[in-house]
Design a protein around this motif. Structure first.
Motif, mmCIF file in Angstrom:
data_model
loop_
_atom_site.group_PDB
_atom_site.id
_atom_site.type_symbol
_atom_site.label_atom_id
_atom_site.label_comp_id
_atom_site.label_asym_id
_atom_site.label_seq_id
_atom_site.Cartn_x
_atom_site.Cartn_y
_atom_site.Cartn_z
ATOM 1 N N ASN B 124 1.157 -0.877 -0.399
ATOM 2 C CA ASN B 124 -0.270 0.154 0.105
ATOM 3 C C ASN B 124 0.685 1.506 -0.007
ATOM 4 N N LYS B 125 0.336 2.141 -0.168
ATOM 5 C CA LYS B 125 0.670 3.917 -0.613
ATOM 6 C C LYS B 125 1.907 4.019 -1.344
ATOM 7 N N VAL B 126 1.612 3.273 -2.230
ATOM 8 C CA VAL B 126 2.376 3.393 -2.978
ATOM 9 C C VAL B 126 2.488 5.194 -4.530
ATOM 10 N N ASP B 127 1.635 5.626 -3.452
ATOM 11 C CA ASP B 127 1.386 7.138 -3.987
ATOM 12 C C ASP B 127 2.638 8.166 -3.694
ATOM 13 N N VAL B 128 3.418 7.459 -2.250
ATOM 14 C CA VAL B 128 4.126 8.494 -1.564
ATOM 15 C C VAL B 128 5.373 8.385 -2.244
ATOM 16 N N THR B 129 6.265 9.134 -2.313
ATOM 17 C CA THR B 129 7.635 9.466 -3.724
ATOM 18 C C THR B 129 8.385 8.738 -2.956
ATOM 19 N N ARG B 131 9.856 5.612 -1.349
ATOM 20 C CA ARG B 131 9.739 4.241 -1.640
ATOM 21 C C ARG B 131 10.706 3.131 -0.559
ATOM 22 N N GLN B 132 10.112 2.307 0.693
ATOM 23 C CA GLN B 132 11.693 1.507 1.086
ATOM 24 C C GLN B 132 11.168 0.303 0.282
ATOM 25 N N VAL B 133 10.249 0.195 -0.112
ATOM 26 C CA VAL B 133 10.149 -1.131 -0.875
ATOM 27 C C VAL B 133 9.892 -1.501 -2.615
ATOM 28 N N SER B 134 11.480 -2.032 -3.153
ATOM 29 C CA SER B 134 11.054 -2.253 -4.363
ATOM 30 C C SER B 134 9.860 -3.254 -5.120
ATOM 31 N N THR B 135 9.614 -3.242 -6.222
ATOM 32 C CA THR B 135 8.393 -3.623 -6.449
ATOM 33 C C THR B 135 8.361 -4.929 -6.688
ATOM 34 N N GLU B 136 9.498 -5.099 -7.382
ATOM 35 C CA GLU B 136 10.594 -6.729 -7.985
ATOM 36 C C GLU B 136 10.950 -7.052 -6.437
ATOM 37 N N ASP B 137 11.192 -6.771 -5.086
ATOM 38 C CA ASP B 137 11.025 -7.250 -3.544
ATOM 39 C C ASP B 137 10.535 -7.467 -3.688
ATOM 40 N N ALA B 138 9.254 -7.109 -3.528
ATOM 41 C CA ALA B 138 7.563 -7.656 -3.329
ATOM 42 C C ALA B 138 7.297 -8.461 -4.365
ATOM 43 N N GLN B 139 7.416 -8.681 -5.126
ATOM 44 C CA GLN B 139 7.537 -9.410 -6.763
ATOM 45 C C GLN B 139 8.251 -10.640 -5.829
ATOM 46 N N ARG B 140 9.417 -10.580 -5.735
ATOM 47 C CA ARG B 140 10.412 -12.299 -5.548
ATOM 48 C C ARG B 140 9.770 -12.462 -4.341
ATOM 49 N N TRP B 141 8.855 -11.453 -2.989
ATOM 50 C CA TRP B 141 8.861 -11.918 -1.959
ATOM 51 C C TRP B 141 7.741 -13.131 -2.271
ATOM 52 N N SER B 154 -2.752 2.093 -3.551
ATOM 53 C CA SER B 154 -2.917 3.760 -2.849
ATOM 54 C C SER B 154 -4.173 3.478 -2.611
ATOM 55 N N ALA B 155 -4.765 3.944 -1.238
ATOM 56 C CA ALA B 155 -6.189 3.702 -0.392
ATOM 57 C C ALA B 155 -5.999 5.334 -0.733
ATOM 58 N N LYS B 156 -5.086 6.231 -0.677
ATOM 59 C CA LYS B 156 -5.390 7.110 -0.844
ATOM 60 C C LYS B 156 -5.848 7.835 -1.856
#
Lengths: 724, 201
Positions: B124-129, B131-141, B154-156
Motif C-alpha cells: 500500500n501507499k504507492v502514492d508516496v514518493t 519508497r523503501q520496498v521495490s516492486t521487484e523485492d515484493a514480487q520476489r517475496w 493506494s488507498a489514498k
C-alpha cells in the motif's frame, strides 16, 4: 416461632443439596452447624480437596473457605446412557445412566465415563450424611434416573436461576486406573486420554449417540445422549483435538493429527487458568458453579467490607434478621415444602431515580480552597464533581487533583515546588530519547518501533478536533514528545496503541507539556494493566463486567452467551480507552472527570458499560443479533451516545445493586465463605485481613471489591447516599 | 455450493499504520481520510459484489496491527476465506514482517492446507514518493512464499484497491471450485457457516 428456610442448591439442573436453617439463629451458629456437616471428623485446620474445590476450615471453626483449584473438569454431563447388551434404542431395560466428563489431569486431557451407581456413591459426597441434631439437612441427589432428570430440568431451570449453580464437587476417582485408556467392561466405565482417540462415530436417531474409537482399537460402548448435549460435548472436545468429517462417511469424525492449540479460539485472550474456568461456563458445572457464586457473592460487598463499618452498621444478628422479614424482591414459596420457605427468585428491585447537577463552577472551586490553597471538604467537592462534572475553566486545575498529580491536602506553595521538581524530572527524561543518535536507534529496535508507531498514531489522533487539526499542528508535536518521554518513564510498557487516545484530552485541557505528562502518568497508573503484555487488566474487567451483567439481567446475559458473545469482546474498545472513541470529545472530558472522583464506587466505568448495554439489549435481543451483528452494532454506537443519560443510568444501577439486601443475605447462607481471589482480583491482603478481623462474619469481603473495595471511596459514597 | 450470494470472510493483516482501515474504507465506501483513527479492537464492513458471475458478500475484517493486541485479534482469524497480507511500500519493516503475519494467520486461523490457502499481498501507499520496498523485492517475496498475487495499491488515490479485493474473491472461488471435485457436493461447508454445521443433536 422459629422460622425455617430451605435453600436448595442445584447442580447440573438437579437438586443436589437441600438444607434448611433457622432464620432467627445467630449466623455463626448456623455456619458452625453447616461446617460440622462438612467436616464430620472435626479436625482443625483441615484441608480437603474435592474435585477442584479445596475446603479449608480455620482453627476456630468460624472460617470455612472454599478455594478453587486447578481446573480439572472441562466438561461434565450426567444422564448419558449405555444400552448395555445392545445398541438398539428400544431396549429400555438395559439402560445404564452415567456421567461423562472431560478432565484436565495435569495437562493430560481425559475423557471419562462412569455409570451413575459409581458416581453417586455417598462416600464420594462432600457431606457424608445427615446430622439429626443440626438444622442443616443434606439431601442426596434424586435425579439419577433419566426421566426424573428431565422433569427437574423443566421445573427448576427458570425458577432457580439465581441459585441453581451452587454445588459441591465429588471426589475425584483415585483408583489407580492411570490416566490412559481403561475400560471396566463389567460396569461400562471407561476413560482414555484424548491423544488415544482415533475417531468418533456420530449417529442421530431421535437422539445422538457417540462411539469412540481409540488408536488401540479397543471397542467402546455407544454413549446415548437422551437429553441432548452431544454437540456441547463435541465442542468441548474440539478444543483439544482437531475433529474433521471423514470424506467417506459424514457420520464419522476423524481426529486429525494436527495439534489443536487452545489459543485458536477465544481462549487466546482469556488464556490464563482463571479465565479458562469462566470460559467453560456453559459446559462445565464446576465453572457454572463459579458463575453462580459470582452472581450472588457480588453482594457480599457492603456488610462485610471492613471491620469498623461492620460492627457499626450491620451486626451479624441484624443481617440474619433481614431474612426473617419478608424482604421485597425475595420470592418465597411456602406451598411447595410445608414448613419451609423456598426462595425461588431474586429481584434486584426497582432502579432508583437519580438526578444530575450543574457542573462545578470556578466559584464553587475557589470556595473550596482555604487561604493557603488547600482544598477543603474534599469529599463534598468530589461529590459535586461526580454529580455534575466540571466547568471547562476549572478543569486545568481540578484534573491535577483528580488524577493524583497534586495531593488534595497540599498547599499552593507545596504544589509550586512539586511542579518545579517534576519539570526537571520531565526534561531529564525527555533529553534521554532526544539525545539518541540515528545510529544508536538503528541498534535499538524497540525504541525504533515505539517511535515509528507514535509518529503514525499522533497523526491520526483526534485530527478532526480543532485543537489537533491541520498540518504541522503544534499539538501533534507535544503528543509525540510526551509519548516518547513516557517510553523513557516506563520503557517496559513503552507505547501501546490507545495511549494517544488517553493523552489527547489531557493535553487539550492542560495546554502544558509538563503538567500533561505527569497527569498522563497518573492516568496511566490506573490504566497500566490494560496495556500490559498479557492484557491482564482487560481480562479482569471483562470478567467483572460479565459478573455484573449476569446479576443485572440474566436473560440478556444468557442471550449473549448463546451468541458466543459472553466474552464481551465488543466492549474491548470501551474498556481499553475508557469510552474515548465512543463519545464526543467534550463528553469524554465529562465522563473522565466523573470517573476520577472514584464515586460512587470503584470501577464505575463497568457500570457505565452496563448502562449502555441496558439501553441496547432490547434491540440486540429483538433483532436476534448474532456474534457479528452484536459487534457491529456496538461498534456503531460510537458518537451516538448521550453521556448525561448514561451517567444517570449507571448511577441508578449502582444504587440498585447496593440496596439489594436480599442478595447480601442469600450470600450468607448459600455461599458461606467462598474465596475466589484470582477471579475478582484485588482480593489480596485486604481480603485476608477482613477475614481475620471479623470473626462474627467469616465471609471474605472482597468479592465485589472491584466496586466497593476502597474504604475511602465508600465512606464518601455513604455520605452521598445520605444526601440523596 | 458457492452459488447465489455467499458470504466470504476476508481479513486484513499487517503492521500498524500500513493502511488496513484505509484500504477497507476506500473499497467499501470509496472514501479516504488520512487522519482516520487507528483501529482499536476489531471492526468489519460488508460489501456486495459480483465477480465472474458470482454474487458474493465480502465481509472485510480489520484489526489492530500492534503486536500487543495479538490475543485480541487472533480469535477473529477463524473462518477466514482469504487473508490480505498488507505492508506499506514506504516502510521496509512492515514488508519484513509479512512472513510473521502469514505465520500468525495460518496458526490461529486453523488453516488445514496452508499451501493452497488464498493469500493476496498488498503493497500500500504507492502514492508516496519515497519508497523503501521495490516492486521487484515484493514480487520476489510473493513468488518465493507460495506464489501469492501481489498488488500495489493506494488507498489514498484508489489505485488497484478494487482489483486487489476482487482478486481475493477470485482466489477463494478458485479454491472452492477445485475443492468441489474432491468433496461430495452434499457435505456441509463447516468452514463457511460453523453454526449450521450440526452433525448431531
Amino acid at each position: 416461632m422459629a422460622r425455617k428456610a430451605l435453600v436448595r442448591l442445584i447442580r447440573n439442573r438437579r437438586t443436589c443439596l437441600d438444607f434448611s436453617y433457622d432464620v432467627n439463629a445467630n449466623f455463626t451458629i448456623r455456619l458452625a452447624q453447616l461446617f460440622s456437616c462438612l467436616n464430620k471428623s472435626g479436625e482443625k485446620n483441615k484441608k480437603e480437596v474435592r474435585g477442584g474445590i479445596q475446603c479449608t476450615v480455620s482453627a476456630d471453626e468460624r472460617n470455612v473457605c472454599f478455594d478453587l483449584l486447578h481446573p480439572q473438569v472441562i466438561f461434565e454431563q450426567e444422564g448419558i446412557f449405555i444400552h448395555s447388551s445392545t445398541e438398539s434404542a428400544e431396549d429400555q431395560d438395559s439402560l445404564t445412566a452415567g456421567l461423562l466428563r472431560i478432565l484436565d489431569k495435569d495437562g493430560d486431557i481425559l475423557v471419562e465415563y462412569k455409570p451413575m451407581e459409581d458416581t453417586v456413591d455417598p462416600s464420594n459426597m462432600l457431606c457424608a450424611g445427615k446430622d439429626s441434631s443440626s438444622v442443616m439437612e443434606w439431601t442426596q441427589c434424586t435425579g439419577d434416573r433419566g426421566h426424573r432428570l428431565v422433569e427437574h430440568q423443566l421445573s427448576y431451570e427458570t425458577e432457580w436461576d439465581m441459585l441453581n449453580t451452587v454445588s459441591f464437587k465429588r471426589k475425584q476417582s483415585t483408583s489407580g486406573e492411570g490416566w490412559h485408556c481403561s475400560l471396566d467392561r463389567s460396569k461400562g466405565a471407561f476413560s482414555f486420554n484424548v491423544g488415544e482417540l482415533k475417531s468418533i462415530m456420530v449417529k442421530t436417531e431421535g437422539w445422538s449417540r457417540l462411539v469412540f474409537r481409540l488408536r488401540e482399537d479397543s471397542g467402546m460402548p455407544a454413549l446415548h445422549f437422551h437429553q441432548g448435549g452431544s454437540e456441547a460435548f463435541l465442542d468441548a472436545l474440539r478444543r483439544f483435538v482437531h475433529l474433521v468429517q471423514s470424506p467417506n462417511d459424514e457420520s464419522c469424525l476423524i481426529v486429525s493429527s494436527q495439534n489443536k492449540a487452545l489459543s485458536q479460539s477465544f481462549e487466546n485472550l482469556l488464556d490464563d487458568a482463571t479465565f479458562g474456568l469462566v470460559q467453560k461456563f456453559k459446559n462445565d458445572p464446576y465453572t457454572t458453579t463459579l458463575g453462580g457464586f459470582s452472581k450472588v457473592t457480588n453482594y457480599i460487598f457492603d456488610a462485610f467490607r471492613g471491620p469498623e463499618l461492620l460492627h457499626q452498621q450491620r451486626p451479624a444478628e441484624e443481617v440474619a434478621d433481614l431474612l426473617s422479614e419478608v424482604i421485597p424482591g425475595l420470592e418465597v414459596n411456602q406451598q411447595e415444602e410445608p414448613g419451609f420457605e423456598v426462595i425461588t427468585r431474586i429481584d434486584l428491585g426497582p432502579r432508583p431515580e437519580v438526578r444530575r447537577r450543574e457542573p462545578v463552577s470556578a466559584e464553587d472551586w475557589t470556595e473550596h480552597m482555604d487561604i493557603e490553597g488547600k482544598v477543603q471538604n474534599v469529599s463534598h467537592l468530589k461529590e459535586l464533581i461526580f454529580k455534575g462534572g466540571l466547568c471547562h475553566a476549572v478543569r486545568k486545575e481540578a484534573w491535577k487533583f483528580l488524577l493524583g498529580y497534586f495531593p488534595w491536602d497540599s498547599t499552593r506553595d507545596e504544589r509550586k515546588s512539586l511542579q518545579k521538581r517534576k519539570t526537571d524530572e520531565y526534561f531529564r527524561m525527555k533529553l534521554q530519547w532526544k539525545s539518541v543518535s540515528e545510529e544508536q536507534e538503528r541498534r535499538n529496535s524497540r525504541l525504533r518501533d515505539y517511535r515509528s508507531l507514535i509518529e503514525k498514531d499522533v497523526n491520526r489522533t483526534d485530527r478532526t478536533n480543532k485543537f489537533y487539526e491541520g498540518p504541522d499542528n503544534p499539538g501533534l508535536i507535544l503528543l509525540h514528545d510526551i509519548l516518547m518521554t513516557y517510553c523513557m518513564y516506563d520503557f517496559d510498557l513503552g507505547y501501546v496503541q490507545g495511549m494517544s487516545d488517553l493523552l489527547s484530552p489531557i493535553l487539550y485541557v492542560m495546554e502544558n507539556e509538563v503538567d500533561t505528562f505527569w497527569c498522563f502518568v497518573s492516568f496511566m497508573d490506573q490504566m497500566h494493566q490494560n496495556f500490559e503484555e498479557q492484557m491482564q487488566g482487560m481480562k479482569t474487567q471483562l470478567i467483572q463486567l460479565g459478573t455484573l451483567l449476569q446479576l443485572l439481567d440474566l436473560s440478556f446475559w444468557n442471550y449473549l452467551e448463546s451468541q458466543d458473545s459472553g466474552y464481551l469482546y465488543f466492549c474491548f474498545r470501551w474498556l481499553l480507552i475508557r469510552f474515548k472513541r465512543e463519545l464526543s470529545f467534550q463528553d469524554v472530558l465529562r465522563l473522565w472527570e466523573v470517573m476520577w472522583t472514584g464515586l460512587p464506587c470503584q470501577n464505575f466505568h463497568l457500570l457505565v458499560c452496563c448502562a449502555i448495554l441496558d439501553s441496547e439489549k432490547q434491540k440486540i435481543v429483538e433483532e436476534n443479533y448474532g456474534f457479528n451483528e452484536i459487534l457491529k452494532h456496538i461498534n456503531e454506537l460510537s458518537m451516538k451516545l448521550d453521556i448525561e443519560e448514561i451517567l444517570l443510568k449507571a448511577e441508578a444501577i449502582c444504587w440498585q445493586i447496593e440496596s439489594c439486601k436480599v442478595c447480601i443475605c442469600m450470600s450468607h447462607f448459600i455461599l458461606f465463605s467462598i474465596h475466589l481471589p484470582p477471579l475478582l482480583s484485588g482480593a489480596g491482603s485486604r481480603g485476608q485481613q477482613s477475614e481475620q478481623s471479623t470473626p462474627d462474619l467469616p465471609l471474605p469481603a472482597h468479592l465485589l471489591q472491584f466496586l466497593w473495595g476502597n474504604p475511602k471511596a465508600n465512606s464518601v459514597h455513604k455520605n452521598n447516599e445520605q444526601n440523596r | 455450493m458457492a452459488a447465489k450470494s455467499s458470504l466470504l470472510k476476508v481479513i486484513l493483516l499487517g503492521d500498524g499504520g500500513v493502511g488496513k482501515s484505509s484500504l477497507m474504507n476506500r473499497y467499501v465506501t470509496n472514501k479516504f481520510d488520512a487522519h482516520l483513527f487507528h483501529t482499536i479492537g476489531v471492526e468489519f464492513l460488508n460489501k456486495d459484489l459480483e465477480v465472474d458471475g458470482h454474487l458474493v458478500t465480502m465481509q472485510i475484517w480489520d484489526t489492530a496491527g500492534q503486536e500487543r493486541f495479538r490475543s485480541l485479534r487472533t480469535p477473529f482469524y477463524r473462518g477466514s476465506d482469504c487473508c490480505l497480507l498488507t505492508f506499506s511500500v514506504d516502510d521496509s519493516q512492515s514488508f519484513l514482517n509479512l512472513a510473521n503475519w502469514k505465520k500468525e494467520f495460518i496458526y490461529y486461523a486453523d488453516v488445514k492446507e496452508p499451501e493452497s490457502f488464498p493469500f493476496v499481498v498488498l503493497g500500500n501507499k504507492v502514492d508516496v514518493t519515497e519508497r523503501q520496498v521495490s516492486t521487484e523485492d515484493a514480487q520476489r517475496w510473493c513468488r518465493d512464499n507460495g506464489n501469492h498475487p501481489y498488488y500495489e495499491t493506494s488507498a489514498k488515490d484508489a489505485t488497484n484497491v478494487a482489483a486487489a479485493f476482487e482478486e481475493a474473491v477470485r482466489r477463494v472461488l478458485a479454491v472452492e471450485e477445485r475443492g468441489e471435485h474432491l468433496i461430495p457436493t452434499d457435505t456441509v461447508n463447516l468452514h463457511r457457516k460453523p453454526r449450521s454445521s450440526a452433525t448431531c443433536c
